[in-house]
Design an enzyme around this catalytic site. Structure first.
Site, PDB file in Angstrom:
ATOM      1  CB  SER A 238      -0.891   0.114   1.268  1.00  0.00           C
ATOM      2  OG  SER A 238      -0.059   0.025   2.304  1.00  0.00           O
TER       3      SER A 238
ATOM      4  CG  ASN B 269      -3.949   4.222   1.588  1.00  0.00           C
ATOM      5  OD1 ASN B 269      -5.028   4.232   2.140  1.00  0.00           O
ATOM      6  ND2 ASN B 269      -3.126   3.206   1.499  1.00  0.00           N
TER       7      ASN B 269
END
Lengths: 282, 257
Positions: free
Chosen positions: A117, A188
């Site tokens: 991520s 994100n």
């Protein structure tokens, strides 16, 4: 494509392995830690059992799914997979070492995906001789529930690799969105202001925590306000993601973390899991 | 009992949205929109040039052309009787700044008004240092009658939810402009990856790119921080929206749901 390798059997790895097995694939699961491997396989078994009890899954089918999952203690055992999803620790050195090994032992046609991520897919691709087959496949937590998969195109990733990864995500019952390898990918990154502005509004004394959450829920129709959500995610986790995006954007002011987050992490107020965050939990 | 009269002036589609709500709740509604021309107002709304002296509540809803807002506030104030509350959209200009433009800032109260937000259950209010407690209480009661909860927040650029929402939309515009992903992919990702009720770009479209740009610009000016700089793509879309709304023959009113 019949056999899928999953590297790392933590929360994400075991969840991904479970989703792949449910979709009908044989899944070879590796973890460097025997303990983690055992716990992860137990977690999957327990989750399948719950699904049977809740009548979301047939008992016979659950048994078939369990038989599709194979725990392995050597990375070499995964060499026959046609698609490998790496979900090891979020550490550049660890992941780089894994991809250098996979590059050596796997067939050149095997697609190598990383569930990272916060690291660059392009950087990980540069660890291999053929970055064309390295791709980001970013699942959301918990993988069994969350529908989204970000399919991340590194600088060298081929169109064919992207297409096959998106196809696999669909077969696993997920919705793939293709994005370029940039810090935070889509979610994100774009979600940062939800927390960042809420923290600033709080810090500037414009409204208190409960009121901001109520406004966002009622005026914005969000299921949870920003502070409730940070408490759920973990203030430490949220702070780490913010810091990572900020660092990778070379201190772009839009992503600057807030001192309130830092103070809370340093004082152990991490949200629900520590019993205390922006709210207090029994 | 005689119907209470509300006078609403400002931007389309905000005027139409507020007018429809007041009308539905039994008010007599006078309205004037900033852009002239063939704007359809819902049936039963009286189009006015000058605010009536019998007005019980005045509402100013300009977010983009702030010079116009200043003129509207002055015109409303000179027409309405003393003590009548003047509610003014305060997402692109603080209540304190607007208080400079009126003679009686006691009756001026800020509201968080952006297109489509009136469909939800809460409206934000903000007072300047000069706003009287009676004005705030009257507004609270009024919105309760209109079926809205209120939240009183400190007077600040973008208030609370418009600030968060516009910053999200702005970041989505940065991501789209940077070629991170296609527009639909960004919206899908935010809905499925974070459970947002709508994608940030589809939301920006609902609010209006011009309005989102105006909120960002106002925050950039007030906070004097680069983090509020409108994304180049947002600026482009705001400009495109403006030229569309001022070009003769172009459809001007957005459909009200």
């Amino acid at each position: 494509m019949k056999t899928i390798g999953v590297i790392g059997c933590g929360t994400m790895g075991s969840g991904i392995a479970q989703v792949a097995a449910l979709a009908g694939y044989d899944v070879l699961v590796f973890d460097a830690s025997t303990d983690a491997l055992g716990r992860g396989m137990e977690r999957i078994a327990a989750d399948l059992q719950r699904a049977v009890e809740k009548k979301r899954l047939d008992a016979a089918e659950a048994a078939v799914v369990r038989r599709r999952l194979h725990a392995h203690r050597s990375l070499n055992d995964l060499a026959t997979s046609s698609f490998i999803i790496e979900a090891a620790a979020e550490d550049l050195a660890v992941k780089s070492a894994i991809f250098r090994t996979l590059d050596r032992i796997c067939s050149p046609r095997t697609i190598l995906a990383t569930n990272t991520s916060s690291l660059s897919v392009t950087t990980l691709g540069s660890q291999t001789k053929d970055p064309g087959r390295l791709v980001g496949m970013h699942f959301f937590n918990p993988p069994a529930v969350m529908k989204l998969v970000e399919v991340v195109r590194g600088a060298g990733t081929t169109g064919e690799t992207i297409a096959q990864t998106a196809e696999l995500a669909r077969k696993m019952g997920k919705v793939p969105v293709v994005c370029r390898d940039t810090p935070g990918f889509i979610v994100n990154r774009v979600a940062r202001p939800f927390y960042g502005e809420a923290l600033r509004i709080l810090g500037e004394g414009i409204a208190p925590v409960e009121l901001i959450d109520r406004i966002v829920r009622l005026e914005g129709r969000f299921k949870m306000g920003p502070f409730e959500l940070m408490d759920l995610i973990g203030i430490d986790v949220n702070f780490a993601v913010t810091k990572s995006v900020y660092e990778r954007f070379l201190h772009e002011p839009r992503f600057r973390p807030h001192p309130i987050q830092k103070a809370m992490v340093e004082s152990g107020r991490l949200g629900r899991k520590s019993g205390k965050g922006f709210y207090t939990y029994e | 009992m005689k119907k209470r009269r509300v006078c609403i002036v400002g931007d389309i589609p905000l005027v139409v949205e507020f007018a429809a709500l007041f009308l539905e709740k039994g008010f007599a509604v006078d309205a004037r929109t900033n852009t002239s021309g063939a704007v359809e107002l819902p049936h039963g709304i009286r189009r006015i040039v000058r605010p009536s002296q019998t007005t019980n509540i005045a509402v100013e809803l300009t977010n983009i052309d702030l010079l116009r807002k200043r003129r509207n506030l002055a015109a409303l104030e000179s027409a309405i009787r003393p003590g009548i509350p003047l509610l003014s959209s305060s997402v692109t200009m603080t209540v304190a700044e607007q208080a400079e433009f009126v003679r009686h800032p006691r009756r001026l109260l800020g509201i968080g008004a952006l297109p489509s937000l009136l469909q939800t259950d809460l409206i934000e209010l903000a007072a300047s240092a000069a706003t009287s407690i009676e004005t705030t209480e009257t507004a609270r009661q009024l919105f309760l009658e209109l079926g809205k909860e209120t939240a009183l927040v400190v007077d600040s650029a973008g208030m609370v939810f418009p600030r968060i929402l516009c910053a999200l939309a702005n970041e989505a515009c940065h991501a789209l402009g940077d070629g991170v992903a296609a527009q639909d992919e960004i919206d899908t990702a935010m809905k499925l990856g974070t459970n947002y009720p709508a994608g940030p770009l589809e939301w920006a479209d609902r609010i209006g790119y011009g309005e989102v740009f105006a909120v960002m610009s106002s925050m950039q000016k007030h906070f004097d921080e680069d983090r509020y700089r409108p994304a180049p793509l947002l600026a482009q879309r705001a400009l495109a929206a403006r030229s569309k709304s001022t070009r003769p023959g172009a459809p001007q009113a957005r459909r009200v749901e």
